[in-house]
Write a protein that holds these residues in place. Structure first.
Motif, short mmCIF file in Angstrom:
data_model
loop_
_atom_site.label_atom_id
_atom_site.label_comp_id
_atom_site.label_asym_id
_atom_site.label_seq_id
_atom_site.Cartn_x
_atom_site.Cartn_y
_atom_site.Cartn_z
N ALA A 95 0.84 -1.21 0.00
CA ALA A 95 0.00 0.00 0.00
C ALA A 95 0.87 1.26 0.00
CB ALA A 95 -0.93 0.00 1.21
N GLU A 268 -9.79 7.31 -11.25
CA GLU A 268 -10.35 8.46 -10.54
C GLU A 268 -11.79 8.76 -10.95
OE1 GLU A 268 -8.25 9.68 -14.25
OE2 GLU A 268 -7.68 8.51 -12.49
N GLU A 284 -15.76 3.45 -1.82
CA GLU A 284 -14.38 3.33 -2.29
C GLU A 284 -13.76 2.11 -1.63
OE1 GLU A 284 -12.37 6.94 -1.38
OE2 GLU A 284 -13.24 8.04 -3.08
N TRP A 285 -12.87 1.45 -2.36
CA TRP A 285 -12.19 0.27 -1.82
C TRP A 285 -10.73 0.30 -2.29
CZ3 TRP A 285 -10.40 -4.29 -4.54
CH2 TRP A 285 -9.93 -5.29 -3.68
N SER A 286 -9.81 0.05 -1.37
CA SER A 286 -8.38 0.16 -1.68
C SER A 286 -7.69 -1.18 -1.55
CB SER A 286 -7.71 1.17 -0.75
OG SER A 286 -8.27 2.46 -0.92
N LEU A 290 -3.83 1.33 -4.44
CA LEU A 290 -4.75 1.99 -5.36
C LEU A 290 -6.16 2.00 -4.78
CD1 LEU A 290 -3.54 0.42 -8.75
CD2 LEU A 290 -2.98 2.70 -7.84
N THR A 291 -6.92 3.03 -5.11
CA THR A 291 -8.30 3.15 -4.62
C THR A 291 -9.27 3.05 -5.80
OG1 THR A 291 -7.64 4.51 -2.74
CG2 THR A 291 -9.95 4.61 -3.40
N TYR A 292 -10.32 2.26 -5.62
CA TYR A 292 -11.29 1.99 -6.67
C TYR A 292 -12.68 2.43 -6.20
CZ TYR A 292 -7.50 -1.13 -8.12
OH TYR A 292 -6.28 -1.65 -8.47
N HIS A 293 -13.48 2.97 -7.13
CA HIS A 293 -14.88 3.27 -6.87
C HIS A 293 -15.68 2.04 -7.28
CE1 HIS A 293 -13.97 7.53 -6.20
NE2 HIS A 293 -13.21 7.46 -7.29
#
Length: 432
Positions: A95, A268, A284-286, A290-293
């Motif tokens: 992370a 994004e 949101e989930w990481s 990286l963070t994802y919608h």
């Protein structure tokens, strides 16, 4: 009764890290609570020598530290593993791929636990080792190396003994082989007097492993490539294992693949939808820095059947089905297999237990088909249980009636690859 180990294994065990527990603790909580998490030692009155060891398991979803206490008595041949102190921090080192100094900070914080546990006079004799798994294997090589370099720097400035190659990424195939060695050693099957062994199923965040000792030569002869077979010698016996590590098929990586987010651009602004998520869910989930919608599909349908079709794409034509999966070959399943079985109420969170593959399927159906009426404890529980079901059935080819032993510890020792890695380090098992 506490497990005992032969004298030869005293040093071997002294750098092993046996982990996978999911203790969620922030760095701040760790700093504030170090005093409360330290173990109380139960030493016999006639103890003569106490040994300590520190091991880090750098996984894709967390970094874990184990501090071990061993006792060698005057009158006994066998030393005793007297105590195991464990703690973990989330997220994993991967992370911090873009800020490697934070990875060093994570390890430095956990080392404070070791300093509180190991007496100051023993620091310079206590080895400290870190092994990284799929989280770092999934990163670009230069980013992974930057993280390792930070950890090495923290180790070098610490007062502990730092062996050669103390900070490395573990080979994926060896992860399965060494977990097999660990579990068979802990269950007493790793000796010349028994032909019976146990298989292992390990489900991490980034990768998954299957390893067992085939009873039929055809199982070895029908592998897709020779990478599925490993041979090694240990304790005067030669073993030929069926084993493979699937990078990208760990639970968290499978979530990404199911959502169609693996390697995707435009994170994004893109929203990744799935029938495996509650229809009104959006968040949101990481993972892996990286963070994802992500969201459910508000216009479509949710439920087990549609979810199964989605996760099947992650498994089909990727996971090889071995020729033989004998019912008599007991399989121990741990890591996320264990954690999700606990989350789903299928096993006791402390004791573990035996499950049939169909138990995962039945609970997956119940969770997925009732997501709207009865929201699960995690929005991903439907997806995770469905993936586990699909991986076991359509992936490896287990029958629905196959019984699995879900476990976190064996003889009070964590089920993982770490003991096997330690044996390999000292015995040079010549795995090939």
């Amino acid at each position: 009764m506490k497990p005992t180990v032969p004298l030869l294994l005293l040093v071997l065990l002294a750098i092993s890290g046996l982990s996978r527990a999911q203790i969620r603790t922030s760095l701040l909580d760790l700093t504030n609570n170090i005093g409360s998490i330290l173990p109380s030692l139960s030493r016999p009155a006639n103890h003569s020598r106490i040994f300590y060891a520190v091991m880090f398991d750098a996984g894709s979803t967390g970094t874990r530290i184990h501090v071990y206490t061993f006792i060698q008595g005057d009158s006994e041949e066998l030393p005793v593993l007297d105590n195991e102190m464990f703690h973990s921090i989330k997220p994993g080192l991967s992370a911090y791929a873009d800020s490697p100094e934070m990875a060093g900070h994570t390890v430095r914080m956990l080392l404070k636990v070791a300093k509180k546990t190991v007496p100051r006079l023993e620091w310079k004799r206590t080895p400290v080792v870190l092994r990284a798994t799929a989280g770092l294997r999934l990163l670009a090589a230069e980013k992974a190396q930057a993280l390792l370099d930070q950890v090495q720097h923290v180790f070098d400035e610490s007062p502990f003994l730092v062996p050669d190659n103390s900070v490395t990424i573990m080979n994926g195939t060896n992860e399965g082989i060494l977990a097999w060695i660990s579990l068979n050693f802990l269950t007493g099957h790793l000796n010349a007097h028994t032909k019976k062994t146990v298989g292992i199923l390990d489900l991490g965040g980034g990768s998954t492993q299957i390893t067992f000792l085939p009873k039929l030569q055809k199982t070895i002869e029908t592998v897709p490539v020779t990478d599925y077979v490993a041979r090694f010698d240990i304790f005067n016996s030669t073993y030929e294992l069926y084993t493979y590590s699937y990078l990208g098929n760990g639970l968290m990586a499978a979530r990404l693949a199911t959502l169609g987010a693996l390697g995707a651009e435009g994170l994004e602004w893109r929203v990744f939808k799935s029938s495996c998520l509650p229809k009104k869910f959006r968040d949101e989930w990481s993972f892996g820095g990286l963070t994802y919608h992500v969201s459910g599909d508000p216009e479509g349908y949710a439920g087990f059947k549609l979810c199964y079709q989605e996760v099947l794409k992650v498994v089909k034509d990727i996971i090889h089905q071995p020729y033989e999966l004998e019912d008599s070959n007991v399989f121990y399943a741990f890591s996320y297999y264990y954690d999700r079985a606990v989350d789903a109420g299928l096993i006791d969170g402390v004791q573990g237990g035996m499950l049939e593959v169909r138990d995962f399927k039945k609970r997956a159906k119940e969770v997925c088909n009732k997501m709207t009426k009865y929201p699960p404890i995690s929005p991903f529980l439907c997806m995770d249980l469905t993936y586990i079901t699909c991986l076991l059935k359509d992936g490896f080819g287990f029958k629905e009636s196959t019984v699995l032993q879900l476990t976190k510890k064996v003889n009070n020792v964590e089920a993982s690859w770490a003991l096997g890695a330690t044996l390999d380090h000292f015995h040079n098992l010549k795995i090939h």
